[in-house]
Design an enzyme around this catalytic site. Structure first.
Site, mmCIF file in Angstrom:
data_model
loop_
_atom_site.group_PDB
_atom_site.id
_atom_site.type_symbol
_atom_site.label_atom_id
_atom_site.label_comp_id
_atom_site.label_asym_id
_atom_site.label_seq_id
_atom_site.Cartn_x
_atom_site.Cartn_y
_atom_site.Cartn_z
ATOM 1 N N ASP A 38 4.526 -8.288 -7.323
ATOM 2 C CA ASP A 38 3.110 -7.905 -7.426
ATOM 3 C C ASP A 38 2.330 -9.159 -7.819
ATOM 4 O OD1 ASP A 38 1.813 -4.780 -7.948
ATOM 5 O OD2 ASP A 38 0.545 -6.485 -8.491
ATOM 6 N N ASN A 91 4.352 -2.132 0.055
ATOM 7 C CA ASN A 91 3.499 -1.103 -0.536
ATOM 8 C C ASN A 91 2.202 -1.639 -1.138
ATOM 9 O OD1 ASN A 91 3.076 1.528 -2.143
ATOM 10 N ND2 ASN A 91 3.378 -0.006 -3.761
ATOM 11 N N TYR A 157 -10.266 0.542 5.200
ATOM 12 C CA TYR A 157 -9.028 1.151 4.700
ATOM 13 C C TYR A 157 -8.358 1.966 5.813
ATOM 14 C CZ TYR A 157 -5.824 3.486 1.469
ATOM 15 O OH TYR A 157 -4.693 3.943 0.826
ATOM 16 N N LYS A 161 -4.770 1.143 7.598
ATOM 17 C CA LYS A 161 -3.615 2.041 7.509
ATOM 18 C C LYS A 161 -3.186 2.539 8.900
ATOM 19 C CE LYS A 161 -3.067 1.795 3.022
ATOM 20 N NZ LYS A 161 -1.891 1.131 2.447
ATOM 21 N N ILE A 190 -2.713 10.560 -4.541
ATOM 22 C CA ILE A 190 -1.646 10.484 -5.541
ATOM 23 C C ILE A 190 -2.216 9.947 -6.852
ATOM 24 C CG2 ILE A 190 0.666 9.524 -6.017
ATOM 25 C CD1 ILE A 190 0.549 11.286 -3.476
ATOM 26 N N THR A 192 -2.405 7.625 -9.392
ATOM 27 C CA THR A 192 -1.968 6.241 -9.656
ATOM 28 C C THR A 192 -3.171 5.495 -10.239
ATOM 29 O OG1 THR A 192 -2.760 5.360 -7.551
ATOM 30 C CG2 THR A 192 -0.535 6.307 -7.541
#
Ligand code: NAD
Length: 253
Positions: A38, A91, A157, A161, A190, A192
């Site tokens: 990361d 990811n 976005y 994707k 989700i 997060t």
């Protein structure tokens, strides 16, 4: 009990929190040694520490996925550290802000595409180069339900994707005979840090998002993690080129 990935080595980008951290932990639970990567160093080291505390093996390597030399070095150091690379979860990503297509700035467009799309391609490029000479492997890219349907106010976005899904299908076809399986996971909303950032701007977001998923709630990072690790496991040996929605029924509507 033996894990489904005993003896394997897994690489996770965007592993400092959210879906990446949960998946790094799940890879380790299933027996894999894990390289966590990361831009965020402390949180990434914390993911590796959590894996160690649970009895697994993990190392953190700081990497910006938009920089080819850093991604190449990440794959090289993974192999140096643990001797191989079997599973890769690409990811890392950003949300990119909300604006209509006609109002979106060029700067923001470039940033989203650079991280979410070019970043995934660069990771795949160097992972594939290694896997080709070493008996194959399994790659999972994080797309989104926004890679399957349109969303208002998220042009970059959504484009990034959809791009990830196209890239996934293309690489799956190119490397199927080389025993490299390439799949994408398409999460619904989700819980997060990415979601929490949205919640800070609009406290009603949770209620709204829960309501658009047929199951009546948003998802947990662990629910994505289990799907990713399954896609990387021998149980998914005939699965390649797919975009797996893990979305409480969202795209079934
Ligand atoms: P998150 O913000 O917690 O995780 C994203 C991680 O990527 C962060 O740790 C961030 O530091 C890292 N990152 C950003 N730019 C980077 C770069 N250039 N190089 C290396 N790392 C970088 O959010 P999350 O929800 O866990 O997101 C993980 C992935 O899941 C993203 O690709 C996101 O688009 C996707 N996704 C999330 C949701 C959701 O609702 N949370 C839904 C669908 C898809």
């Amino acid at each position: 009990m033996a894990g489904t990935l005993d003896g394997r080595v897994a690489l996770v980008t965007g592993g400092s929190g959210g879906i990446g951290r949960a998946t790094a932990l799940e890879f380790a639970r299933q027996g894999a040694k894990v390289v966590v990567s990361d831009l965020l160093v402390e949180a990434g080291q914390e993911t590796a520490r959590l894996i160690g505390a649970a009895g697994g093996q993990a190392t953190f390597i700081k990497t910006d996925v938009t920089q080819a030399a850093e991604v190449q070095a990440l794959v090289g150091q993974t192999v140096e550290t643990y001797g191989r690379l079997d599973c890769a979860f690409n990811n890392a990503g950003i949300e990119g802000g909300m604006a209509k297509t006609g109002d979106y700035t060029e700067e923001r467009w470039a940033q989203v595409i650079r991280i979410n799309l070019k970043g995934v391609w660069l990771c795949m490029k160097y992972e594939i180069q290694h896997m080709l000479g070493h008996g194959g492997g399994a790659i999972v890219n994080t797309a989104s339900v926004a890679g399957l349907v349109g969303f208002r106010y998220g042009p970059a976005y959504v484009a990034s994707k959809h791009g990830v899904n196209g890239l996934t299908k293309t690489a799956a076809l190119e490397y199927a005979k080389a025993d490299i399986r390439v799949n994408a996971v398409c999460p619904g909303v989700i819980r997060t840090p990415m979601f929490e950032r949205g919640l800070q701007k609009n406290p009603h977001l949770e209620e709204r998002f829960a309501g658009v998923h047929p199951v009546g709630r948003i998802g947990q990072p662990e629910e994505i993690a289990r799907a990713v690790v399954w896609l990387c496991s021998p149980a998914a040996s005939f699965v390649t080129g797919t975009q797996l929605p893990v979305d409480g029924g969202f795209v079934a509507q």
